[in-house]
Scaffold this active site. Structure first.
Site, mmCIF file in Angstrom:
data_model
loop_
_atom_site.group_PDB
_atom_site.id
_atom_site.type_symbol
_atom_site.label_atom_id
_atom_site.label_comp_id
_atom_site.label_asym_id
_atom_site.label_seq_id
_atom_site.Cartn_x
_atom_site.Cartn_y
_atom_site.Cartn_z
ATOM 1 N N SER A 297 32.505 -8.146 39.348
ATOM 2 C CA SER A 297 31.830 -7.299 40.317
ATOM 3 C C SER A 297 30.740 -6.444 39.680
ATOM 4 C CB SER A 297 32.884 -6.446 41.038
ATOM 5 O OG SER A 297 32.360 -5.788 42.152
ATOM 6 N N ASP A 308 18.761 -11.296 33.276
ATOM 7 C CA ASP A 308 17.595 -11.828 33.985
ATOM 8 C C ASP A 308 16.299 -11.184 33.521
ATOM 9 O OD1 ASP A 308 19.236 -13.495 35.373
ATOM 10 O OD2 ASP A 308 18.884 -12.607 37.351
ATOM 11 N N LYS A 322 32.959 -12.557 41.013
ATOM 12 C CA LYS A 322 33.111 -11.879 42.302
ATOM 13 C C LYS A 322 31.733 -11.368 42.739
ATOM 14 C CE LYS A 322 35.396 -8.129 44.766
ATOM 15 N NZ LYS A 322 34.138 -7.455 45.176
#
Length: 445
Positions: A297, A308, A322
């Site tokens: 999460s 990224d 998740k």
């Protein structure tokens, strides 16, 4: 998960009235579902009239609500009374118990991860362990909330857990003494070579500020400038979405951090850098993020954002996967609905649901003597019954690539222990940073 108080809908990155009081209330129900409500009400009436023993309304209604939510996904639930209080105390990071993140999986209480420094971790409990008995009483097939309530208790008292560990032939008993779980969400230490290590154990309130303070403390301890940072998110089951954004913003000076997309109005939100903290606090310093199967999460939001944006090298094991957001919606004064309302996406538009965050360098935890036996039993979101499916339809083989053997990682736990290495993943990250220059792989700008 994001917590914002019980007087409004709150997003968490860990019902309806079944018997309408008025005709006007029934009129508001979509006509297409009217027949289904009629079936539900008819069932209620037959049970009340004909069941072998009297059944009170509260039990029937609670059972109907629980069944309704259980048909959706593993993270949606109805919470009331003591269960709601426990959720609030967990959000505060202060409660008495064992310090476990658990989930019900096919009738078994399965450990997602023990919190670092908790009584559970000190007793040797590990992610993937199955708890079958509490003080000799079978809990398999029971209610998760009941099991959690029994494991909670006054600090200083003990409870005996019977544990089945995948890879071992026989279950074994573990006695754990409950403690006050005043989890330190953030801990830090300075390693040789002026390398800082900041461990984030959960995303409770003020984690972003705590990491900022830990970074400044490391700078004071260092003899000269810091040469690298390990951000350890292993076994971190998540917490506040706001704090995941704040932590990511510490190391990013531009761009998207995370986005969430839901069906209801107001559930599609964008979170960008430079909204919580200004600038990159560790500008010019190489960063490695450590994750494992227990990183879920909010942990995946941070790892995905820094990966990224090429601000950090991600090491360890594929994360839990998740990629959904839960909203805590109040239902009266002492009940709430924890409902999955959105999915979240990394800056590149990648959904971590099912697949998780894939590390740039997969590093197994060779310090674990049970690693080889436990590897095939590691549980992730994709293993949970009823989990949300990734829109891209990930295939199983795409999730298995991180299990391929790497010739660099052949040492056994016993051999590492002789070398004084207790945590191979952290050791490997530190050695990588010690070999890293500002132009090398761990700083990829």
């Amino acid at each position: 998960m994001k917590i914002a108080g019980l007087m409004r809908s709150a997003a968490l990155v860990t019902a309806v009235a079944l018997i309408p009081a008025t005709t006007a209330g029934m009129a508001q129900v979509d006509g297409r579902v009217g027949p289904e409500f009629a079936k539900l009400f008819a069932t209620y009436q037959r049970v009340k009239a004909n069941y072998v023993e009297p059944v009170d309304d509260e039990k029937l209604i609670r059972g109907a609500i629980d069944g309704m939510l259980a048909s959706l996904d593993p993270h949606s639930a109805y919470i009331d009374g003591s269960d709601l209080q426990r959720l609030e105390t967990m959000i505060d990071g202060n409660y008495s118990g064992l310090g476990l993140s658990v989930i019900m999986d096919d009738g078994a209480v399965k450990i997602i991860s023990p919190f670092r420094g908790s009584p559970a971790e000190k007793a040797g409990l590990k992610a993937g362990d199955l708890i079958t008995h509490l003080d000799g009483d079978l809990i398999y097939g029971g209610d998760l909330d009941d099991a959690v309530a029994r494991m909670r208790g006054k600090a200083g008292t003990s409870i005996k857990l019977t544990v089945f560990r995948p890879g071992r032939e026989e279950p074994f008993d573990v006695s754990v003494t409950r403690g006050v779980i005043e989890l330190e969400p953030v801990t830090s230490k300075l390693e040789n070579g002026n390398i800082g290590v900041i461990s984030v154990n959960e995303f409770s309130a003020d984690v972003g500020s705590d990491v900022f303070a830990a970074w400044n403390d490391l700078k004071k301890q260092a003899s000269g400038r810091l040469n690298g940072l390990v951000l350890d998110l292993r076994s971190n089951p998540g917490g506040s979405l706001d704090e995941a954004v704040a932590l990511s913003d510490l190391f990013l000076d531009k761009g998207r951090i995370v986005s969430q997309r839901g069906r209801a109005r107001g559930e599609t939100l964008l979170y960008d850098a430079e909204t919580v903290f200004r600038g990159d606090i560790a500008q010019g310093v190489p960063v490695i993020v450590l994750i494992d199967a227990g990183s879920a999460s909010a942990s995946e939001i941070v790892a995905g954002a820094l990966q990224d944006h090429r601000r950090a090298l991600v090491m360890g094991e594929r994360s839990f996967g998740k990629g959904s957001v839960q909203s805590l919606i109040p239902l009266g004064r002492d009940a709430a609905l924890k409902l999955t309302t959105a999915r979240y996406y990394t800056p590149s538009g990648h959904s971590v649901q099912e697949g998780g965050i894939k590390p740039d360098i997969a590093v197994p935890q060779l310090s674990d003597p049970d690693l080889a036996k436990r590897q095939k039993f590691i549980m992730r979101e994709s293993d949970l019954r009823g989990h949300l499916v990734n829109e891209l339809g990930l295939k199983d083989e795409a999730l298995e690539t991180d299990k391929a053997e790497d010739p660099r990682f052949k040492l056994t736990a016993a051999e590492l222990e002789k070398q004084g290495v207790e945590d191979f993943q952290l050791h490997y990250a530190l050695e990588t940073l010690r070999r890293t220059t500002p132009s090398a792989v761990a700083l990829r700008k």
